[in-house]
Design an enzyme around this catalytic site. Sequence first.
Site, short mmCIF file in Angstrom:
data_model
loop_
_atom_site.label_atom_id
_atom_site.label_comp_id
_atom_site.label_asym_id
_atom_site.label_seq_id
_atom_site.Cartn_x
_atom_site.Cartn_y
_atom_site.Cartn_z
N LEU A 162 62.00 -96.70 54.84
CA LEU A 162 63.26 -96.30 55.47
C LEU A 162 63.12 -94.87 55.97
O LEU A 162 62.77 -93.97 55.22
CB LEU A 162 64.42 -96.37 54.47
CG LEU A 162 65.76 -95.79 54.95
CD1 LEU A 162 66.31 -96.58 56.14
CD2 LEU A 162 66.78 -95.77 53.81
N GLY A 165 67.42 -90.68 59.71
CA GLY A 165 67.43 -89.69 60.78
C GLY A 165 66.13 -89.75 61.54
O GLY A 165 65.40 -88.75 61.63
N CYS A 166 65.84 -90.90 62.13
CA CYS A 166 64.48 -91.18 62.65
C CYS A 166 64.17 -90.50 63.97
O CYS A 166 63.03 -90.57 64.44
CB CYS A 166 64.30 -92.68 62.81
SG CYS A 166 65.44 -93.43 64.01
N GLY A 167 65.16 -89.83 64.59
CA GLY A 167 64.90 -89.17 65.86
C GLY A 167 64.43 -90.15 66.92
O GLY A 167 64.96 -91.25 67.05
N TRP A 168 63.41 -89.76 67.67
CA TRP A 168 62.86 -90.61 68.73
C TRP A 168 61.73 -91.51 68.21
O TRP A 168 60.93 -92.02 68.97
CB TRP A 168 62.36 -89.75 69.88
CG TRP A 168 63.46 -89.06 70.61
CD1 TRP A 168 64.26 -89.57 71.60
CD2 TRP A 168 63.90 -87.72 70.41
NE1 TRP A 168 65.16 -88.63 72.01
CE2 TRP A 168 64.97 -87.48 71.31
CE3 TRP A 168 63.51 -86.68 69.55
CZ2 TRP A 168 65.64 -86.26 71.36
CZ3 TRP A 168 64.18 -85.47 69.60
CH2 TRP A 168 65.24 -85.28 70.51
N ILE A 188 72.16 -91.58 64.55
CA ILE A 188 73.50 -91.71 65.12
C ILE A 188 73.52 -91.26 66.58
O ILE A 188 74.59 -91.16 67.19
CB ILE A 188 74.54 -90.91 64.30
CG1 ILE A 188 74.13 -89.43 64.19
CG2 ILE A 188 74.73 -91.53 62.93
CD1 ILE A 188 75.18 -88.56 63.54
N GLU A 191 71.02 -91.71 72.59
CA GLU A 191 69.85 -91.34 73.40
C GLU A 191 68.57 -91.51 72.60
O GLU A 191 67.56 -92.02 73.09
CB GLU A 191 69.99 -89.90 73.90
CG GLU A 191 71.10 -89.68 74.90
CD GLU A 191 70.68 -90.01 76.32
OE1 GLU A 191 69.47 -90.12 76.57
OE2 GLU A 191 71.56 -90.15 77.18
N CYS A 344 65.67 -68.53 66.07
CA CYS A 344 65.27 -69.34 64.92
C CYS A 344 63.82 -69.06 64.52
O CYS A 344 63.49 -69.00 63.33
CB CYS A 344 65.46 -70.82 65.23
SG CYS A 344 67.19 -71.34 65.24
#
Length: 373
Positions: A162, A165-168, A188, A191, A344
């Site tokens: 699992l 928050g898998c992004g792309w 979520i 895109e 950052c």
Amino acid sequence: MNNYKPKRIVSRLLSSAGITVNGNKPWDISVFNDHFYTRVLQGGSLGLGESYMEGYWDCVHLDDFFYKLLRANLDKSIRRSLRLKTEILLARLFNFQQPARAIRNGQRHYDTGNDLFLHMLDKRLTYTCAFWDNAHNLDEAQENKLDLSCRKLRLQPGMHVLDIGCGWGSFARYAAEKYGVAVTGVTISKEQAALAQERCAGLPVTIRLQDYRMVNEKFDAVVSLGMFEHVGAHNYPEYMRVADRCLKDDGLFLLHTIGGNETSAFTDQWLNKYIFPGAAIPTIRQIGQAIEGLFVMEHWENFSVNYDKTLMAWYENVSANWDKLKSRYDQTFFRMWKYYLLSCAASFRARHSQLWQIVLSKAGVPGGYTFSH
């Protein structure tokens, strides 16, 4: 307010950090509009960032400016505004990462436009800190990080992972290709989900447009790379309970997150408004409290200086590709994005921000967990 006094106060504060207004060092700032001084005194970090976006001031090396500012702890010397105090109070009283709000917050940043991230990130679209040991470029450094993460999870062919928050889909694709595992990723961002599904086509990878709190199946391993920063302190216990219920008894959970040295209800005011709305940076204490009674901490690694290099590489990519992006994004956006990436980078360089990879088990690995690079 007579502008002479704000100018004198701000100039003196910057001077204490080795920064000269209209000086000739690369970290000195050039001020083009004297309203800059009152904006900073009245708005703190928000005023500093907004006045930069509006072109009130500039700096040859913005990252060096922030490094000197942060190492001198100048951010604590400028009085917090009443508005910030109110926001902190509200954040402590209310949950700004409830599912509906979390979706809006995530879409504000991650649905900015895939074209921006395609020109900024590595070839796998990995929007988390890279690992630069023995790497010659961003692509290699991100492959290092993905492989490091797979090895820490002890992935084996046939396992089901699992990815919260898998992004792309960078981890999902890499783990499926290189380690022969199946991956279910949740995000979520519309895109992200659409492009992740496209990039992982033909692999044993499932990408869902789903809040992590809705997942209720068992997996051999759980991974979360750069998503915990969006969870919010109110939700840390629930987040860990979700990871616990989704992880098989003998599985491992890898949490990859930015970390803070001091507990704060919000990220920096400017970052919260323009880049990561509703985000919060966890501390060791907060993570420790959230995992208590659920997980055993097996391994904790800090490689925060790698994020400085990663953010600088992202900025260099955006700068190099700006001609391809400027038809869609205006100059104010470019200044905002530059300010975000370089401030950052300086925060990690100054050691104000950390990057942790934490390996957790449900009952302790029999005989102990060992890992070496």
